[in-house]
Every structure is written in structure tokens, then in C-alpha cells.
Motif scaffolding. Structure first.
Motif, PDB file in Angstrom:
ATOM      1  N   ALA A  87      31.262  16.039  40.566  1.00 28.89           N
ATOM      2  CA  ALA A  87      30.680  16.031  39.261  1.00 28.89           C
ATOM      3  C   ALA A  87      31.570  15.747  38.133  1.00 28.89           C
ATOM      4  O   ALA A  87      31.605  14.901  37.353  1.00 28.89           O
ATOM      5  CB  ALA A  87      29.580  17.118  38.882  1.00 28.89           C
ATOM      6  N   SER A  90      33.218  12.390  38.321  1.00 25.10           N
ATOM      7  CA  SER A  90      32.260  11.159  37.811  1.00 25.10           C
ATOM      8  C   SER A  90      32.567  11.121  36.195  1.00 25.10           C
ATOM      9  O   SER A  90      32.128  10.263  35.639  1.00 25.10           O
ATOM     10  CB  SER A  90      30.874  11.515  37.896  1.00 25.10           C
ATOM     11  OG  SER A  90      30.292  12.447  37.398  1.00 25.10           O
ATOM     12  N   MET A  91      33.078  12.024  35.718  1.00 27.54           N
ATOM     13  CA  MET A  91      33.418  12.158  34.193  1.00 27.54           C
ATOM     14  C   MET A  91      34.916  12.071  33.987  1.00 27.54           C
ATOM     15  O   MET A  91      35.243  12.443  32.957  1.00 27.54           O
ATOM     16  CB  MET A  91      32.831  13.441  33.401  1.00 27.54           C
ATOM     17  CG  MET A  91      31.225  13.496  33.506  1.00 27.54           C
ATOM     18  SD  MET A  91      30.720  11.762  32.541  1.00 27.54           S
ATOM     19  CE  MET A  91      30.716  12.700  30.846  1.00 27.54           C
ATOM     20  N   CYS A 128      29.040  21.604  35.928  1.00 27.81           N
ATOM     21  CA  CYS A 128      29.022  20.053  36.283  1.00 27.81           C
ATOM     22  C   CYS A 128      27.952  19.339  35.219  1.00 27.81           C
ATOM     23  O   CYS A 128      28.177  18.139  35.491  1.00 27.81           O
ATOM     24  CB  CYS A 128      28.216  20.038  37.795  1.00 27.81           C
ATOM     25  SG  CYS A 128      28.635  21.592  38.913  1.00 27.81           S
TER      26      CYS A 128
ATOM     27  N   ILE B 333      21.013  18.483  37.194  1.00 24.96           N
ATOM     28  CA  ILE B 333      21.311  17.298  36.881  1.00 24.96           C
ATOM     29  C   ILE B 333      22.610  17.496  36.324  1.00 24.96           C
ATOM     30  O   ILE B 333      22.868  17.754  35.324  1.00 24.96           O
ATOM     31  CB  ILE B 333      20.078  16.736  36.041  1.00 24.96           C
ATOM     32  CG1 ILE B 333      18.893  16.591  36.767  1.00 24.96           C
ATOM     33  CG2 ILE B 333      20.285  15.245  35.910  1.00 24.96           C
ATOM     34  CD1 ILE B 333      17.465  16.295  35.677  1.00 24.96           C
ATOM     35  N   ALA B 334      23.540  16.366  37.008  1.00 26.85           N
ATOM     36  CA  ALA B 334      24.977  16.627  36.749  1.00 26.85           C
ATOM     37  C   ALA B 334      25.668  15.389  36.902  1.00 26.85           C
ATOM     38  O   ALA B 334      25.179  14.467  37.501  1.00 26.85           O
ATOM     39  CB  ALA B 334      25.568  17.773  37.486  1.00 26.85           C
ATOM     40  N   GLY B 335      26.888  15.616  36.353  1.00 28.47           N
ATOM     41  CA  GLY B 335      27.797  14.247  36.499  1.00 28.47           C
ATOM     42  C   GLY B 335      27.694  13.397  35.299  1.00 28.47           C
ATOM     43  O   GLY B 335      27.645  13.941  34.053  1.00 28.47           O
ATOM     44  N   ASN B 336      27.769  12.211  35.630  1.00 31.55           N
ATOM     45  CA  ASN B 336      27.652  11.144  34.464  1.00 31.55           C
ATOM     46  C   ASN B 336      26.343  10.904  34.001  1.00 31.55           C
ATOM     47  O   ASN B 336      25.711   9.908  34.390  1.00 31.55           O
ATOM     48  CB  ASN B 336      28.458  10.185  35.045  1.00 31.55           C
ATOM     49  CG  ASN B 336      28.779   9.098  33.802  1.00 31.55           C
ATOM     50  OD1 ASN B 336      28.124   8.966  32.694  1.00 31.55           O
ATOM     51  ND2 ASN B 336      29.708   8.100  34.044  1.00 31.55           N
ATOM     52  N   GLN B 372      24.835  11.511  44.354  1.00 36.55           N
ATOM     53  CA  GLN B 372      25.287  12.423  45.379  1.00 36.55           C
ATOM     54  C   GLN B 372      24.184  13.372  45.102  1.00 36.55           C
ATOM     55  O   GLN B 372      24.299  14.305  44.340  1.00 36.55           O
ATOM     56  CB  GLN B 372      26.601  12.686  45.538  1.00 36.55           C
ATOM     57  CG  GLN B 372      26.790  13.291  46.706  1.00 36.55           C
ATOM     58  CD  GLN B 372      28.083  14.102  47.000  1.00 36.55           C
ATOM     59  OE1 GLN B 372      29.046  14.350  46.043  1.00 36.55           O
ATOM     60  NE2 GLN B 372      28.503  13.847  48.300  1.00 36.55           N
ATOM     61  N   VAL B 408      24.561  14.465  41.439  1.00 39.82           N
ATOM     62  CA  VAL B 408      25.541  14.228  40.756  1.00 39.82           C
ATOM     63  C   VAL B 408      25.531  12.619  40.412  1.00 39.82           C
ATOM     64  O   VAL B 408      25.539  11.824  41.412  1.00 39.82           O
ATOM     65  CB  VAL B 408      27.000  14.470  41.277  1.00 39.82           C
ATOM     66  CG1 VAL B 408      28.137  13.960  40.439  1.00 39.82           C
ATOM     67  CG2 VAL B 408      27.155  16.056  41.474  1.00 39.82           C
ATOM     68  N   VAL B 409      25.272  12.198  39.412  1.00 38.24           N
ATOM     69  CA  VAL B 409      25.356  10.946  38.944  1.00 38.24           C
ATOM     70  C   VAL B 409      26.620  10.070  38.762  1.00 38.24           C
ATOM     71  O   VAL B 409      27.436  10.715  37.866  1.00 38.24           O
ATOM     72  CB  VAL B 409      24.318  10.636  37.932  1.00 38.24           C
ATOM     73  CG1 VAL B 409      24.210   9.073  37.236  1.00 38.24           C
ATOM     74  CG2 VAL B 409      23.087  11.444  37.684  1.00 38.24           C
ATOM     75  N   PHE B 410      26.898   8.718  39.162  1.00 40.35           N
ATOM     76  CA  PHE B 410      27.951   8.182  39.165  1.00 40.35           C
ATOM     77  C   PHE B 410      27.632   6.885  38.411  1.00 40.35           C
ATOM     78  O   PHE B 410      26.690   6.318  38.690  1.00 40.35           O
ATOM     79  CB  PHE B 410      28.542   7.916  40.425  1.00 40.35           C
ATOM     80  CG  PHE B 410      29.363   9.041  41.028  1.00 40.35           C
ATOM     81  CD1 PHE B 410      30.431   9.330  40.962  1.00 40.35           C
ATOM     82  CD2 PHE B 410      28.391   9.880  41.875  1.00 40.35           C
ATOM     83  CE1 PHE B 410      31.241  10.538  41.568  1.00 40.35           C
ATOM     84  CE2 PHE B 410      29.112  11.211  42.395  1.00 40.35           C
ATOM     85  CZ  PHE B 410      30.363  11.332  42.448  1.00 40.35           C
TER      86      PHE B 410
END
Ligand SMILES: Cc1cc2nc3c(=O)[nH]c(=O)nc-3n(C[C@H](O)[C@H](O)[C@H](O)COP(=O)(O)O)c2cc1C
Ligand code: SF4
Ligand code: FES
Lengths: 158, 505
Positions: A87, A90-91, A128, B333-336, B372, B408-410
Motif C-alpha cells: 500500500a 502504491s503511494m 495503509c 480500502i487502502a493504497g492509491n 491487490q 490496495v489500489v494501484f
């Protein structure tokens, strides 16, 4: 953390871990207690723990070396953990980690020459949804960018 | 006037402590009589620090608030988000497990009681052991730690085992990237976990419990320790749980930074003070667990969901969900992603709804490339799988897994070959070392991916074989499921593996 303190004696060690002896499965709490006191698990603890818990020295050593948390030498005055997990990646965590290490002129697990800070990788801090994340000693920091990182580093004198 | 400023680590990581200090200072200098309550988070992390002000007409939200906003906040001049519970992200949820999180003062037992706390335990204390188990079974609750094993069946095995001592062990190792539900509930509503563990204890006849809590969560450790102390003082824990004449007590134990210790048998070894190597099953931990005794090992969310099942009844819980996935899923809900946080809703919502509608797409504003789901051992799902409904079987049929329900969003800048390499690298770093396909295979995996990156396309076949070997020859899911993110990246994003060749030529 007593970086320059004399090496602890068996007595010192026993005094720290003895109150934990009645726990079920006392070894991890004992190792944490020692690391809390000395900033690492002193070599001298191995025979004391082996003796107290009726284990072989190799066994105690095996436990200490299995876990990422336990150190055999003191860290810097502060420990900075930078999250490397997905996570945070991704940032932009990779970029952040690279530029931080480059600025400090060290690699992962290393300590700055002035002893101010040790930088460690960590795999997820549960932050995250506000990535990338880091932890300075016990203090959590989210959405870390270069400016925020610089501020942290200057706070600890790195 | 009551002012709520979360003490959740994510809120703190975004400056909540500084905001709370500024409010206290400013209120004092103005002579405003305000009670500052440090609540948990509501889970809308993009709004943290989310301050709520209650002047007697309900709680109005402001966020994200910076310390310099505080004068305007107290002047009533800061733009508000309106009533917090009407914010669409919050209003759309069905909050059962997280009903109190962000609402109450996490360490105020009276506040907990006033919001339905202890009703479940009180009810369970008047039930027979088999009735307690039946209630859990009827709710349809399945383990939220990853494998989705029916909780009632596990409890029944432990209940029926004869032993002088049984244990409840809560798995709070939460090592998966993209997950924070365990941390959030422990920091925001710790008594609900304690209550769930006590009900489990009464149900299976265990008088002792442990929470194995990862060392990366110092705030959660502090809150949980304090909550256990308060629970003991008030006979929620101890020799006579709520006057039932039955005993249950528990302790918090800190992990030591090993991902594999989230695997239940490795966790038990670690709790016993050993190296965290995985044990072969059988024997099941339910029969020979902690110190060889029958042991329930359950995830934090599994246990923290038990109180509401007893408070509202098994049927109420089972009425939600789809297929064999009953009740609510606590999505992280995480990441980008634009609107990251915790979203609790009945199973069945689709991946696309979560990412695009609830999460609002990427934080960067670029197109979503992959999500993911289920942590580092979960698949990278491409956009053409976005109609997959959240359900254990439904995800499985689509080549994924729900796991602990972290997403995890990309965005399209992600390089899936690099992500595949990272999956192998992570497995190599965290392997307990017991089986060769995992220990050595993961190192080979990194090398093989490096060859692919250098343009050696023949290495993809090697990678595929290696993944087969790891899948078939690993004792636990660390070695066994690392192939899932790797192969899903290769299958769904072949361009990321091929373009390197062209670049190299
Ligand atoms: C490598 C690995 C890591 C795991 N990490 C966790 C974890 O952090 N938390 C967790 O609850 N379960 C984790 N599990 C799953 C546990 O082994 C176990 O299935 C779970 O604790 C059972 O509880 P539940 O039935 O309530 O889900 C992990 C499994 C594996 C193979
Ligand atoms: S698969 Fe890996 S982590 Fe799991 S038991 Fe084997 S070596 Fe250990
Ligand atoms: S992945 Fe970095 S905090 Fe979770």
C-alpha cells in the motif's frame, strides 16, 4: 537507551527478567524487557535466560535471531522505520525510502555516523489508508513526503 | 460542548495529537467549557484528523483539521462536513462489528455499556456451552483472518476436547499490507474484543486468553493493556465474569516483527517463547494448541464480531451477506485511493463498487490499474474482474481471495513486474525456513524476475514452474500463496513483463 553504559552483569539481567518468570511462555516478554532496558539484547543475557528457562544456549540464541525486532547491538538514539509494503509502494514509498537513505548516506539497517538514527524497513504499520507511512521510535507518521521526512530527520538531529 | 478528536494511530499519524493540544489551549484561553474526548476513528481516513463538535444537537464533523484551523473551528467559521453520520461514506455502511468505533471513548466502560456493550456477554453467561456454540454456528460467522473457516465448528472442537486447561488466543498479528481493521477496533473499541474473547471462553470452557499483538502497533498495545486492566477492575474479566460464577482472564502479548507469526501455529510457537516456525497439522491447534492444550485461535475481527451476534441474535447477523458468506465484511480500502478507510457492509458488494464508488477511484486521479485484495498473498485483480462480488467463494472462483479484506489500489504508473518481484522478496525475507520450496524458491523467484526484467522472456516459463512447485510443496500459505500475486501479475499484465524485453533489445 544507555549506549555507553557498562555491559550488564548476570545480576542486572536477572533483576529485569525475574518478575516475568511466572508467565506462560515467558521468553518473548523477557527479551522485550531486556531490549527496552538496554536498547538491544545483551550477549550476557543468553546464558542467564538459558539457565532460568532450562533451555540450551543455542536455543535461546535461535529465538533471538529468528525475530526481526531483537538486536544484538544498540541502535542509534532514534529508530526510523519506513514502510516498504504494497500500500505504501502504491503511494511512492520506494522513492521516499531511496531519497531518505541517499540523504543520510546509509543503507537499510544502518545508523548515521553521528549515531542519531537507525533506519529500518518495516512491512506495514496499519496506516495503509494514509500511505506512505513511517514510524519514528513509537510515533507514527502518515502521508510522508520529502518535506515531512526532512522535518523528522532534523528533529532527531540526523 | 463536547469535542471529539480521534486517538487512533492513523489520525495521530496525520496530526490529531497536535490538533487536540491546540483545541485544549485555545478553549482554555477563551474560557470555553469544552470536554475533549479522544475517540477512535470513524474510519474515514482521508478526513483525519476529523474533529466532531457536539453542542447538544448531534455531532458535526470538520476535517481534515490542522492546528492552525483551530481558532476558526472554535469561532464556528470553519466549513463543516455536516452531521458526521450523514457523510455518504459513513451513511452507506452497515456497522455491526464497528458500531461503536469512533463513537465512544474507547476506554470508558460506561460509555461502552450505554452503546450496547456487555449485552452479548450477559446473554452468553446465562446460556449453556452448546447453546453458545450453536449461536455462533447459526450466525454463519467465518474466520476473518484469512482462511474463512467457520468459527462455530472450530469452537465446537475445542468445547468437546477434554483438558484441564483450554485457551483462547486472539491473532492480532495483522501483518498484511492494506489491512488495519484489527488495529482500528483495538484502538477504538477494545472492550468489544475483550467481550468477544470472554464469550469464546465461556463457550468452549477456556479460562485463559492471550492477544498476540504485533510490535508495530504500540498504540494498540497501550489501549488494549489499559482496557484489560479496566475490565478486570469491573469484573468483566476475572474469577467471576459479570457475576456468572465462571472465570475468564486474559493478557496482551507483544510479537517481535515476524510476518509468519500471523500463521496460527507459528503464532503459538512464538507465544510459547520459541522460534516462530510453522507446525505441521494435524494436530489441529483446536486439540493441541498453546502449550499442547486445546486452543481457539481466532482473528481480532472474528472475535470482535461475536458480541454483536449475541446482542442482536444469530439470525440478525446471518440475514446479511450472500451465499456462504454471511454477515458483514469489514473492508479496508487502502493504497492509491481517494477515499481510503474502513467500510463495513454486508458481503456481496462488488470490487468495482468498492474501488470506484466507495473509494472514489485513485488518489492520484489516474486510471486504476490493479487492486491487490487480501494482503501480500492475495491476487492482483485487474479492472475486468471488478464485477466480482465480495464473498469467499465468489473471489475464489475469480482467481482471488478475500483474506482479511484489505484492498490496495494501484494506478497505471504501477509496474506489475516490480510488484511480483516484491512478493517473492517479501516471501524470502519472511519465510520461517521450514520448507525448501518456500525458503529457496522465493530467492530463485526474485532472481528469475530479475532475468525477465533484463529481457529474458524464456524465464517466464521458469517462473511459472517455480510457482507450481511453491504452491504444491509449501507447508503454509506464505510459500503456498506467494505464487498468487506473482502469477496474477503475470497473467493479467503481460505487457509489464514483455516491455522490458523490447526495452532491452
Ligand atoms: C503467513 C500467514 C500469515 C497469517 N497472518 C495472519 C494474521 O496476521 N492475522 C490473522 O488473523 N490470521 C493470519 N493468518 C491466518 C491464521 O493462520 C489463522 O487462519 C487465523 O488466525 C484463524 O482465525 P480466524 O478463523 O478467526 O480467521 C495467517 C496465515 C498465514 C499462512
Ligand atoms: S511455506 Fe514458508 S513460511 Fe510456510 S512453513 Fe514452509 S517455509 Fe515456513
Ligand atoms: S502498507 Fe505501509 S502502512 Fe500498511
Amino acid at each position: 537507551m544507555q549506549v555507553n553504559a557498562p555491559a550488564p552483569t548476570a545480576e542486572d539481567i536477572r533483576a529485569i527478567v525475574a518478575p516475568l518468570a511466572s508467565l506462560e511462555g515467558p521468553l518473548l516478554p523477557m527479551l522485550h524487557a531486556l531490549q527496552d532496558s538496554y536498547g538491544h539484547v545483551p550477549q550476557a543475557a543468553v546464558p542467564v535466560l538459558a539457565d532460568m528457562l532450562n533451555l540450551g544456549r543455542a536455543e535461546v540464541h535461535g529465538v533471538i535471531s529468528f525475530y526481526h525486532d531483537f538486536r544484538d547491538a544498540p541502535a542509534g538514539r532514534h529508530v526510523l522505520k519506513i514502510c516498504r509494503a504494497e500500500a505504501c509502494q502504491s503511494m511512492g514509498a520506494n522513492r521516499l525510502a531511496d531519497s531518505t537513505l541517499r540523504k543520510l548516506g546509509i543503507g537499510w539497517h544502518d545508523t548515521t555516523r553521528n549515531g542519531a538514527v537507525t533506519v529500518e524497513p518495516v512491512y506495514c504499520l496499519g496506516l495503509c489508508a494514509c500511505a506512505p507511512a513511517a514510524m519514528l521510535d513509537d510515533r507514527v507518521v502518515g502521508r510522508v513526503d520529502d518535506a515531512r521526512m526532512d522535518k523528522l530527520l532534523s528533529e532527531v538531529g540526523a | 460542548m463536547k469535542i471529539y478528536v480521534p486517538m487512533d494511530s492513523a489520525a495521530k499519524a496525520l496530526g490529531a495529537d497536535e490538533v487536540a493540544d491546540a483545541i485544549a489551549r485555545e478553549a482554555k484561553s477563551r474560557g470555553i467549557k469544552a470536554r475533549i474526548i479522544r475517540n477512535g476513528t470513524r474510519g474515514m481516513i482521508w478526513l483525519e484528523p476529523l474533529v466532531e463538535i457536539d453542542q447538544g444537537q448531534g455531532r458535526v464533523g470538520y476535517g481534515p483539521v490542522a492546528p492552525e484551523d483551530v481558532p476558526a473551528l472554535l469561532d464556528g467559521k470553519l466549513d463543516s462536513l455536516g452531521p458526521v453520520e450523514e457523510i455518504p461514506f459513513f451513511a452507506r455502511q452497515t456497522r455491526l462489528t464497528f458500531a461503536r468505533c469512533g463513537v465512544i471513548d474507547p476506554l470508558d466502560l460506561d460509555d461502552y455499556r450505554a452503546h450496547g456493550g456487555l449485552a452479548g456477554l450477559r446473554r452468553a453467561a446465562a446460556m449453556s456451552q452448546p447453546d453458545i456454540i450453536t449461536e455462533v454456528t447459526d450466525s454463519g460467522l467465518r474466520g476473518r483472518g484469512g482462511a474463512g473457516f467457520p468459527t462455530g465448528i472450530k469452537w465446537k472442537t475445542v468445547m468437546e476436547a477434554e483438558a484441564p486447561q483450554k485457551y483462547i488466543v486472539c491473532n492480532a498479528d495483522e501483518g498484511d499490507s492494506g489491512t488495519f481493521a484489527d488495529r482500528m477496533i483495538m484502538e477504538g473499541d477494545p472492550f468489544t474484543l475483550i467481550e468477544g474473547m470472554a464469550i469464546a471462553g465461556l463457550g468452549v470452557g477456556a479460562t485463559r486468553g492471550y492477544v498476540y499483538l504485533r510490535s508495530e502497533y504500540p498504540d494498540a498495545i497501550r489501549v488494549m493493556n489499559e482496557a484489560v486492566r479496566i475490565a478486570r477492575q469491573n469484573s468483566v474479566l476475572g474469577p467471576d465474569v459479570l457475576g456468572s460464577g465462571r472465570a475468564f482472564d486474559m493478557e496482551i502479548r507483544m510479537g517481535a516483527g515476524a510476518y509468519v507469526c500471523g500463521e496460527e501455529t507459528s503464532l503459538l510457537n512464538s507465544l510459547e517463547g520459541k522460534r516462530g516456525v510453522v507446525r505441521a497439522k494435524p494436530p489441529l491447534p483446536a486439540l493441541e494448541g498453546f502449550l499442547g492444550r486445546p486452543t481457539v485461535v481466532n482473528n481480532v475481527i472474528s472475535l470482535a464480531t461475536v458480541p454483536v451476534i449475541f446482542e442482536k441474535g444469530a439470525q440478525n447477523y446471518a440475514d446479511l451477506g450472500i451465499g456462504r458468506s454471511r454477515g458483514t465484511v469489514t473492508l479496508q480500502i487502502a493504497g492509491n485511493v481517494r477515499h481510503g478507510g474502513l467500510f463495513e457492509t454486508g458481503f456481496g458488494v462488488t470490487l468495482g463498487e468498492i474501488v470506484n464508488e466507495i473509494g472514489g477511484g485513485t488518489a492520484s486521479g489516474r486510471p486504476v490499474k490493479a487492486v491487490q485484495v487480501g494482503g501480500p498473498l492475495g491476487a492482483y485483480m485487474p479492472a475486468d474482474k471488478f464485477d466480482t462480488p465480495t464473498g469467499y467463494e465468489e473471489f475464489d472462483q475469480n482467481g482471488g481471495l478475500i483474506g482479511h479484506a484489505g484492498l490496495v489500489v494501484f494506478d497505471d504508473s504501477a509496474d506489475m513486474l516490480k510488484m511480483a518481484r516484491f512478493a517473492m522478496e517479501f516471501c524470502a525475507v519472511e519465510s520461517c525456513g521450514k520448507c525448501t520450496p518456500c525458503r529457496i524458491g522465493a530467492v530463485r523467484g526474485v532472481e528469475t524476475l530479475d532475468r525477465i526484467a533484463e529481457g529474458d522472456m524464456a524465464a517466464t516459463e521458469l517462473l511459472t514452474d517455480l510457482c507450481e512447485t511453491m504452491k504444491d510443496g509449501s507447508l503454509c500459505a506464505l510459500g503456498g500463496f506467494t505464487p498468487l500475486p506473482v502469477m496474477s501479475a503475470l497473467t493479467h499484465f503481460p505487457d509489464d513483463f514483455a516491455c522490458h524485453k523490447e526495452a532491452a533489445e
